[in-house]
Design a protein around this motif. Structure first.
Motif, mmCIF file in Angstrom:
data_model
loop_
_atom_site.group_PDB
_atom_site.id
_atom_site.type_symbol
_atom_site.label_atom_id
_atom_site.label_comp_id
_atom_site.label_asym_id
_atom_site.label_seq_id
_atom_site.Cartn_x
_atom_site.Cartn_y
_atom_site.Cartn_z
ATOM 1 N N UNK A 117 0.843 -1.196 0.000
ATOM 2 C CA UNK A 117 0.000 0.000 0.000
ATOM 3 C C UNK A 117 0.880 1.249 0.000
ATOM 4 N N UNK A 118 1.858 1.237 0.869
ATOM 5 C CA UNK A 118 2.756 2.397 0.944
ATOM 6 C C UNK A 118 3.486 2.617 -0.376
ATOM 7 N N UNK A 119 3.946 1.539 -0.988
ATOM 8 C CA UNK A 119 4.688 1.719 -2.237
ATOM 9 C C UNK A 119 3.772 2.202 -3.350
ATOM 10 N N UNK A 120 2.554 1.652 -3.398
ATOM 11 C CA UNK A 120 1.614 2.086 -4.428
ATOM 12 C C UNK A 120 1.248 3.567 -4.235
ATOM 13 N N UNK A 121 0.914 3.908 -3.016
ATOM 14 C CA UNK A 121 0.493 5.287 -2.749
ATOM 15 C C UNK A 121 1.649 6.272 -2.950
ATOM 16 N N UNK A 122 2.827 5.892 -2.481
ATOM 17 C CA UNK A 122 3.935 6.842 -2.588
ATOM 18 C C UNK A 122 4.420 6.956 -4.032
ATOM 19 N N UNK A 123 4.350 5.862 -4.748
ATOM 20 C CA UNK A 123 4.709 5.910 -6.156
ATOM 21 C C UNK A 123 3.743 6.823 -6.922
ATOM 22 N N UNK A 124 2.484 6.709 -6.554
ATOM 23 C CA UNK A 124 1.460 7.538 -7.173
ATOM 24 C C UNK A 124 1.645 9.014 -6.785
ATOM 25 N N UNK A 125 2.035 9.246 -5.584
ATOM 26 C CA UNK A 125 2.257 10.612 -5.125
ATOM 27 C C UNK A 125 3.546 11.219 -5.653
#
Lengths: 249, 249
Positions: A80-88
């Motif tokens: 979740x963190x990687x997906x969200x931070x990658x998106x951000x």
DNA sequence: GAATAATAGTGCTAATATAGCATCAAATGT
DNA sequence: ACATTTGATGCTATATTAGCACTATTATTC
């Protein structure tokens, strides 16, 4: 240990737990293998219980996971963190098309990396014969002082920061670094505006201050090749910045 | 507000600041635009000063950045966090080759997503005509209850968790959800072992409990197509899990 | 443009979250 | 088998932090 901070002006009441907690999280991620709380405490030079407590909380949040032999690995929340931070972040998505172009133009390996402490973490590392999906996220962290990406990024840091970074953990981090020699190199890198490593890789910064850096690599980069490559790298880096801005609307 | 936690057994002394700090960080990342500290405090249903302090700390760490109009956006540290967490996750790198294969086999759009609160965050979203680099990180978060990926992931959560998640912020999150109807749907999804949304997309879980989910999407998925697609999705999902394990050595 | 409302940020301080010592059970090393 | 190291916890002193009140700034309303 001097924690990496970005602004010289601390807020009125910085939250220490958040600071040390994220430190633990990144250390855990960087370990890449199960690690015990005392081992991590030694690495971070922190009191054991403190680290054990933070790891316990990270596990509670799903960002870490306890193994049966009482060590910690990253947990399901890391996805979740990687997906969200990658998106951000927008960095990788902006960079990929331009990396493809740069690979086609140069026929060289292209790398995109960020600096974490004294390590370069690659978001991309691959050449013309490597598929994009295989090149995303290079495998190992790489010592910054031996990497053109690391050097160009360190060169934009203060002398005090570099000193502090390299004077601690000298023995732990795999050999002693002559800090003064490093600072001399960094001055040269800063002056040139690019990092050159062993005449095999050449990097420029993305952003100012740099959020990341972009490199080309091949068996031998000749002196004559450098100006054109630097130009191409800068164009690509600038294009990435523009695309990132556009994605943020 | 009930914070998402993964283990039912809290550690002896969970660190609240780390918990609330990561909550703020993900909320900031999800905002995708500048957000003020009071606005975020309202969204998170937390006391304003608390949120302001956490955002200040995030800015100090480089994970957030203050804008000239006193709002917060993600900061340069987000690139480090995304690179490191992506590297620690292994999900995207393991999934990409298999996603490519699945796209070729089915001719459909393939999506890989994770669940954050009531939103699906896409790591991949694209079909045969879309380049890989353009498909990495779908743009917007998507409501979980309207997504096959969201539904298959929610279906593996406890009834209490889902109730809690959907009974708060009903008005804020864009319309009221009939929780009982949702729970009924989730039971069906759980029983079937796949999520189906509007006969246009079909998802299965990756891992148990699911860390992510994988979906195919097209204009119309017929009843007859479902068994084969579910089989293919499961094979792909299982392959991703195997590859992730191998990458962790 | 002036008045009002909302905002971000901070000082202050009470109180509570947390740091760390001591302890224990489990695992590892000799 | 014994010694050492480990992860986890209870306990409690205290350092960190939460939140109230306030200020300066910005946005909104009339």
């Amino acid at each position: 240990m001097d924690e990496q901070t970005y602004t010289t002006r601390a807020p009125a009441q910085p939250n220490q737990s958040l600071q040390y907690g994220t430190e633990c999280l990144l250390q855990l991620v960087s370990a890449g293998r199960p690690i015990g709380s005392r081992e991590m405490a030694r690495e971070l030079k922190r009191e054991h219980t403190h680290v054990n407590r933070l790891l316990g909380t990270l596990a509670y949040l799903g960002l870490a996971e306890r193994t049966s032999d009482r060590k910690y690995i990253v947990g399901p929340g890391i996805h979740v963190l990687s997906a969200m931070s990658l998106r951000g972040s927008h960095l990788l998505t902006s960079a990929l098309p331009r990396i493809r172009t740069l690979i086609e133009k140069t026929g060289m390996i292209v790398a995109l990396g960020v600096l974490w402490r004294r390590q370069v973490c690659y978001l991309y590392h691959g050449g013309p014969e490597k598929s994009m999906e295989a090149a995303i996220v290079g495998s190992d962290l790489y010592p910054a002082e031996r990497s053109s990406i690391g050097m160009i990024m360190l060169a934009q840091r203060t002398k005090e920061y570099v000193k502090s970074l390299y004077q601690e953990q000298e023995k732990d981090m795999g050999g002693e670094i002559n800090v003064n020699a490093l600072l001399q190199q960094l001055l040269e890198v800063r002056t040139q505006g690019y990092g050159l490593n062993d005449n095999t890789s050449l990097a420029v910064a993305i952003g100012s201050p740099p959020m990341a850096a972009l490199a080309v690599a091949t068996d031998m980069i000749t002196k004559e090749e450098i100006p054109l490559l630097v130009k191409q790298l800068h164009e690509t880096a600038d294009g990435i910045l523009v695309d990132m801005k556009n994605l943020q609307k």
